[in-house]
Design a protein around this motif. Sequence first.
Motif, PDB file in Angstrom:
ATOM      1  N   ASP A  81      21.638  38.734 -13.154  1.00 47.57           N
ATOM      2  CA  ASP A  81      20.407  38.634 -13.948  1.00 47.57           C
ATOM      3  C   ASP A  81      20.102  39.981 -14.605  1.00 47.57           C
ATOM      4  O   ASP A  81      19.785  40.046 -15.804  1.00 47.57           O
ATOM      5  CB  ASP A  81      19.244  38.198 -13.067  1.00 47.57           C
ATOM      6  CG  ASP A  81      17.899  38.281 -13.778  1.00 47.57           C
ATOM      7  OD1 ASP A  81      17.797  37.788 -14.920  1.00 47.57           O
ATOM      8  OD2 ASP A  81      16.960  38.872 -13.210  1.00 47.57           O
ATOM      9  N   ARG A 103      19.930  40.659 -18.654  1.00 47.61           N
ATOM     10  CA  ARG A 103      18.747  41.211 -19.321  1.00 47.61           C
ATOM     11  C   ARG A 103      19.099  42.484 -20.101  1.00 47.61           C
ATOM     12  O   ARG A 103      18.621  42.699 -21.219  1.00 47.61           O
ATOM     13  CB  ARG A 103      17.655  41.512 -18.294  1.00 47.61           C
ATOM     14  CG  ARG A 103      17.008  40.270 -17.689  1.00 47.61           C
ATOM     15  CD  ARG A 103      16.086  40.647 -16.533  1.00 47.61           C
ATOM     16  NE  ARG A 103      15.478  39.491 -15.923  1.00 47.61           N
ATOM     17  CZ  ARG A 103      14.304  38.986 -16.277  1.00 47.61           C
ATOM     18  NH1 ARG A 103      13.624  39.545 -17.268  1.00 47.61           N
ATOM     19  NH2 ARG A 103      13.814  37.932 -15.677  1.00 47.61           N
ATOM     20  N   ALA A 124      11.667  34.934 -17.752  1.00 45.68           N
ATOM     21  CA  ALA A 124      12.350  34.098 -16.763  1.00 45.68           C
ATOM     22  C   ALA A 124      13.720  34.690 -16.457  1.00 45.68           C
ATOM     23  O   ALA A 124      14.402  35.194 -17.351  1.00 45.68           O
ATOM     24  CB  ALA A 124      12.501  32.674 -17.281  1.00 45.68           C
ATOM     25  N   TYR A 182      17.728  35.059 -15.560  1.00 50.77           N
ATOM     26  CA  TYR A 182      18.984  34.337 -15.743  1.00 50.77           C
ATOM     27  C   TYR A 182      19.374  33.744 -14.393  1.00 50.77           C
ATOM     28  O   TYR A 182      19.306  34.420 -13.363  1.00 50.77           O
ATOM     29  CB  TYR A 182      20.072  35.274 -16.271  1.00 50.77           C
ATOM     30  CG  TYR A 182      19.947  35.490 -17.760  1.00 50.77           C
ATOM     31  CD1 TYR A 182      20.603  34.667 -18.657  1.00 50.77           C
ATOM     32  CD2 TYR A 182      19.115  36.489 -18.269  1.00 50.77           C
ATOM     33  CE1 TYR A 182      20.461  34.829 -20.030  1.00 50.77           C
ATOM     34  CE2 TYR A 182      18.962  36.666 -19.637  1.00 50.77           C
ATOM     35  CZ  TYR A 182      19.638  35.831 -20.513  1.00 50.77           C
ATOM     36  OH  TYR A 182      19.476  35.984 -21.864  1.00 50.77           O
ATOM     37  N   ASP A 183      19.761  32.475 -14.397  1.00 51.29           N
ATOM     38  CA  ASP A 183      20.046  31.799 -13.125  1.00 51.29           C
ATOM     39  C   ASP A 183      21.260  30.876 -13.191  1.00 51.29           C
ATOM     40  O   ASP A 183      21.528  30.140 -12.237  1.00 51.29           O
ATOM     41  CB  ASP A 183      18.825  31.025 -12.644  1.00 51.29           C
ATOM     42  CG  ASP A 183      18.332  29.968 -13.639  1.00 51.29           C
ATOM     43  OD1 ASP A 183      18.813  29.953 -14.791  1.00 51.29           O
ATOM     44  OD2 ASP A 183      17.468  29.162 -13.262  1.00 51.29           O
ATOM     45  N   GLU A 205      20.271  23.138 -21.178  1.00 48.91           N
ATOM     46  CA  GLU A 205      19.223  23.915 -20.517  1.00 48.91           C
ATOM     47  C   GLU A 205      17.865  23.583 -21.133  1.00 48.91           C
ATOM     48  O   GLU A 205      17.788  23.143 -22.278  1.00 48.91           O
ATOM     49  CB  GLU A 205      19.484  25.421 -20.667  1.00 48.91           C
ATOM     50  CG  GLU A 205      20.832  25.872 -20.138  1.00 48.91           C
ATOM     51  CD  GLU A 205      21.982  25.597 -21.090  1.00 48.91           C
ATOM     52  OE1 GLU A 205      23.080  25.289 -20.609  1.00 48.91           O
ATOM     53  OE2 GLU A 205      21.760  25.644 -22.324  1.00 48.91           O
ATOM     54  N   SER A 230      15.565  25.969 -21.347  1.00 53.24           N
ATOM     55  CA  SER A 230      15.097  27.250 -21.870  1.00 53.24           C
ATOM     56  C   SER A 230      15.835  27.590 -23.154  1.00 53.24           C
ATOM     57  O   SER A 230      17.022  27.284 -23.311  1.00 53.24           O
ATOM     58  CB  SER A 230      15.340  28.357 -20.840  1.00 53.24           C
ATOM     59  OG  SER A 230      15.135  29.634 -21.409  1.00 53.24           O
ATOM     60  N   ALA A 271      16.187  30.745 -24.009  1.00 58.11           N
ATOM     61  CA  ALA A 271      16.552  32.163 -23.841  1.00 58.11           C
ATOM     62  C   ALA A 271      17.954  32.404 -24.390  1.00 58.11           C
ATOM     63  O   ALA A 271      18.813  31.518 -24.360  1.00 58.11           O
ATOM     64  CB  ALA A 271      16.494  32.541 -22.366  1.00 58.11           C
ATOM     65  N   ARG A 282      23.059  32.084 -18.636  1.00 60.14           N
ATOM     66  CA  ARG A 282      22.014  31.294 -19.277  1.00 60.14           C
ATOM     67  C   ARG A 282      20.773  31.238 -18.387  1.00 60.14           C
ATOM     68  O   ARG A 282      20.863  31.432 -17.167  1.00 60.14           O
ATOM     69  CB  ARG A 282      22.499  29.854 -19.528  1.00 60.14           C
ATOM     70  CG  ARG A 282      23.847  29.772 -20.229  1.00 60.14           C
ATOM     71  CD  ARG A 282      24.307  28.351 -20.373  1.00 60.14           C
ATOM     72  NE  ARG A 282      25.678  28.285 -20.894  1.00 60.14           N
ATOM     73  CZ  ARG A 282      26.305  27.168 -21.188  1.00 60.14           C
ATOM     74  NH1 ARG A 282      25.711  26.003 -21.005  1.00 60.14           N
ATOM     75  NH2 ARG A 282      27.538  27.200 -21.657  1.00 60.14           N
ATOM     76  N   VAL A 283      19.641  30.956 -18.995  1.00 64.80           N
ATOM     77  CA  VAL A 283      18.399  30.682 -18.263  1.00 64.80           C
ATOM     78  C   VAL A 283      18.211  29.178 -18.255  1.00 64.80           C
ATOM     79  O   VAL A 283      18.184  28.547 -19.330  1.00 64.80           O
ATOM     80  CB  VAL A 283      17.198  31.384 -18.927  1.00 64.80           C
ATOM     81  CG1 VAL A 283      15.905  31.020 -18.196  1.00 64.80           C
ATOM     82  CG2 VAL A 283      17.396  32.893 -18.941  1.00 64.80           C
TER      83      VAL A 283
END
Length: 216
Positions: A93, A97, A112, A114-115, A136, A138, A140, A212-213
């Motif tokens: 994550d 970022r 949020a 990244y997961d 997804e 999101s 993001a 990705r988020v």
Amino acid sequence: MDAELFPRTRAEVAPGAVHVPDWLDAHRQRELLAACREWARPPAGLRTVRTPGGGTMTARQVCLGWHWYPCAYARTVVDGDGAPVKPFPAWLDELGRRAVADALGPGAAMTAPYDIALINFYDADARMGMHRDGDERSGAPVVSLSLGDTCVFRFGNTETRAKPYTDVELHSGDLFVFGGPSRSAYHGVPRVHPGTAPPELGLAGRLNITLRVSGF
């Protein structure tokens, strides 16, 4: 020789889509490769992805955080050994970022975390057809990191798999981020150049780590 004569420079391929050459130094590439090799081990390891039409993807894949299968996510490898998906580490994550901030500017950083990580392995014959990352919730930016062999990365438009598109060579250590108006652009890998990985990396083939988020 070409790289020495014509140094590769950062480029905005489309609005919100930026290529940053040599973003990962040699040490970080080796660290990331070692992590990928651990993640690829079973259970929930590297697998062949089967498409809804009964075919198979030529690039093999392992997932972290959430398991992707066409065209959804799950917490277990529902199209493989059924094992729980491997956890998404906090350091990935942080890496994601930092990648977004470096490519798109500090203002593009997401709140949020990244997961999801989708890690694709390409041998010399593997390809990836034009597709969109749309499963997804999101919007993001997507973060893509390359290790190993150089590939041709085809980055297209948001309306069709056909032209207009731009072909970009992604080398080991390169970063590609796409978000904003390019978040849902079609993209793919029509070609891998075998034998082009840095010898000191010790990798035959190409690894692509996509962060990705989920928004789940």
